[in-house]
Design a protein around this motif. Structure first.
Motif, short mmCIF file in Angstrom:
data_model
loop_
_atom_site.label_atom_id
_atom_site.label_comp_id
_atom_site.label_asym_id
_atom_site.label_seq_id
_atom_site.Cartn_x
_atom_site.Cartn_y
_atom_site.Cartn_z
N TYR A 138 -5.30 -34.65 -61.78
CA TYR A 138 -6.59 -34.35 -61.17
C TYR A 138 -7.52 -35.56 -61.18
O TYR A 138 -8.48 -35.61 -60.41
CB TYR A 138 -7.23 -33.17 -61.89
CG TYR A 138 -6.41 -31.89 -61.78
CD1 TYR A 138 -5.79 -31.57 -60.57
CD2 TYR A 138 -6.24 -31.04 -62.85
CE1 TYR A 138 -5.02 -30.42 -60.46
CE2 TYR A 138 -5.48 -29.88 -62.75
CZ TYR A 138 -4.88 -29.58 -61.55
OH TYR A 138 -4.12 -28.43 -61.43
N ALA A 195 -13.62 -28.55 -51.02
CA ALA A 195 -12.34 -27.85 -51.02
C ALA A 195 -11.73 -27.83 -49.62
O ALA A 195 -10.50 -28.01 -49.46
CB ALA A 195 -12.53 -26.43 -51.54
N ASN A 196 -12.54 -27.61 -48.59
CA ASN A 196 -12.04 -27.63 -47.22
C ASN A 196 -11.48 -29.01 -46.86
O ASN A 196 -10.46 -29.13 -46.18
CB ASN A 196 -13.15 -27.26 -46.24
CG ASN A 196 -13.53 -25.80 -46.32
OD1 ASN A 196 -12.72 -24.97 -46.75
ND2 ASN A 196 -14.74 -25.47 -45.92
N ASP A 199 -8.08 -29.39 -48.38
CA ASP A 199 -7.08 -28.57 -47.70
C ASP A 199 -6.60 -29.21 -46.41
O ASP A 199 -5.44 -29.06 -46.01
CB ASP A 199 -7.67 -27.18 -47.39
CG ASP A 199 -7.42 -26.19 -48.52
OD1 ASP A 199 -6.47 -26.42 -49.30
OD2 ASP A 199 -8.16 -25.20 -48.62
N LYS A 261 -4.04 -29.93 -52.86
CA LYS A 261 -4.22 -28.55 -52.42
C LYS A 261 -4.48 -27.64 -53.63
O LYS A 261 -5.30 -26.72 -53.57
CB LYS A 261 -2.99 -28.05 -51.67
CG LYS A 261 -2.47 -29.00 -50.59
CD LYS A 261 -3.45 -29.19 -49.47
CE LYS A 261 -2.87 -30.08 -48.36
NZ LYS A 261 -3.85 -30.40 -47.30
N ALA A 264 -8.03 -27.90 -54.72
CA ALA A 264 -8.91 -27.15 -53.81
C ALA A 264 -8.95 -25.67 -54.20
O ALA A 264 -10.02 -25.04 -54.17
CB ALA A 264 -8.43 -27.31 -52.37
N LYS A 265 -7.81 -25.10 -54.57
CA LYS A 265 -7.76 -23.70 -55.01
C LYS A 265 -8.59 -23.49 -56.26
O LYS A 265 -9.31 -22.49 -56.40
CB LYS A 265 -6.32 -23.28 -55.25
CG LYS A 265 -5.46 -23.20 -54.00
CD LYS A 265 -4.03 -22.78 -54.35
CE LYS A 265 -3.16 -22.73 -53.11
NZ LYS A 265 -1.75 -22.37 -53.43
N MET A 267 -11.17 -25.22 -57.18
CA MET A 267 -12.58 -25.32 -56.83
C MET A 267 -13.09 -24.03 -56.19
O MET A 267 -14.19 -23.56 -56.50
CB MET A 267 -12.80 -26.49 -55.86
CG MET A 267 -12.66 -27.86 -56.49
SD MET A 267 -13.28 -29.16 -55.39
CE MET A 267 -15.01 -28.72 -55.28
N ARG A 268 -12.30 -23.43 -55.33
CA ARG A 268 -12.72 -22.18 -54.70
C ARG A 268 -12.85 -21.06 -55.72
O ARG A 268 -13.78 -20.24 -55.66
CB ARG A 268 -11.73 -21.78 -53.61
CG ARG A 268 -11.81 -22.66 -52.36
CD ARG A 268 -11.17 -21.96 -51.17
NE ARG A 268 -11.41 -22.73 -49.95
CZ ARG A 268 -10.62 -23.68 -49.50
NH1 ARG A 268 -9.52 -24.00 -50.17
NH2 ARG A 268 -10.91 -24.33 -48.39
N ALA A 271 -16.15 -21.67 -57.66
CA ALA A 271 -17.37 -21.96 -56.89
C ALA A 271 -18.55 -21.08 -57.28
O ALA A 271 -19.70 -21.54 -57.32
CB ALA A 271 -17.09 -21.82 -55.41
#
Length: 286
Positions: A138, A195-196, A199, A261, A264-265, A267-268, A271
């Motif tokens: 990370y 995050a977007n 992705d 990826k 990103a998961k 982070m979502r 959030a």
């Protein structure tokens, strides 16, 4: 909010400390003996023989010369502090480290109006919980966000003097930040879109290899003797041993496109726990 050391930093140098200064000043002016007694009691609590740590950096001959002088200095401090017992009130660090009580500031958004035409914007929170393992992979992801996405969006396009992000391997906190930033809402929107961005990344093996090289390079940069001393003390206090650091390096070297990826998961999922801390102008908050 996320760590005991962060809580202490807030009390001794943050907004809470700043807000306490007027009362301390008033007490100093109106009842100096009472304030002096508090300071002396704090001095006795801090200067404990088993807990006192002194960090010295120097060559071998210098340290041999300084060691006996440091011993005399420490003894004088301890003798002065222990002439009378300290009047200890409140929780001890050993208890607070176990979460009894849990010493943290309230978890909420905060904004401070200051006389400045630019803003200092931070958004983040707990990406990892206590007991979670934080992979060195990370670090590669976070460096890409800082050096590419944040640089382009916050600095180049947004006009901020700087910005970036970080993840703490000790508290599990992830942060996005900007400083001397003419924007506020647009910057927060940029933070929310990280995050977007991850992705939609299309990275080949060569791209990932270059990102790994850049991230590992931050571990091996030249440092001065004084910084070496500070780093060694911090590692000793945190029990940060060579084996752990090597494992983290190996994980960085094994980073793949899939790890971006995965981040990103994470982070979502986190959030909703993220909070804002902003220093800005009255106009920015309007």
């Amino acid at each position: 909010r996320r760590s005991l050391s962060g809580y202490f930093d807030e009390l001794t140098g943050g907004i809470a400390y700043y807000e306490a200064l007027p009362a301390l000043l008033e007490e100093a002016e109106k009842n100096w003996p009472k304030l002096l007694a508090k300071l002396q009691s704090m001095n006795k609590l801090l200067l404990q023989n088993k807990e006192l740590v002194i960090n010295l950096s120097g060559d071998e001959q210098t340290l041999k010369t300084v060691d006996p002088l440091a011993d005399v200095f420490v003894k004088s401090l301890l003798d002065s502090a222990h002439k009378s017992p300290a009047d200890a009130k409140g929780p001890f660090v050993a208890d607070a480290m176990k979460g009894k009580p849990l010493l943290r500031i309230q978890d909420e958004d905060e904004g401070f109006v200051v006389p400045t035409p630019v803003n200092y914007v931070v958004r983040g929170g707990g990406l990892f919980s206590e007991g979670d393992y934080i992979s060195g992979k990370y670090d590669v992801v976070v460096r890409l966000i800082s050096q590419s996405y944040m640089w382009d969006k916050v600095r180049v396009m947004g006009g901020a003097y700087g910005g970036g992000c970080s993840v703490s391997h000790y508290s599990g906190t992830f942060l996005c930040y900007s400083y001397r930033d003419p924007n506020l809402k647009a910057t927060l929107d940029t933070f929310d879109a990280v995050a977007n961005y991850l992705d939609k990344l299309k990275l080949n093996d060569g791209d990932v290899e270059q990102l790994i090289i850049g991230a590992v390079g931050t571990l091996d940069k030249p440092i001065s003797p004084s910084v070496k001393g500070k780093i060694s003390l911090t590692r000793w206090l945190l029990n940060d041993k060579l084996g752990y650091r090597q494992k983290r390096r190996d994980e960085m070297l094994s980073t793949t496109a899939a790890d971006f990826k995965e981040f990103a998961k994470l982070m979502r999922a986190a959030a909703k726990r993220f909070r804002n801390s902003i220093f800005g102008s009255q106009t920015a908050f309007a």
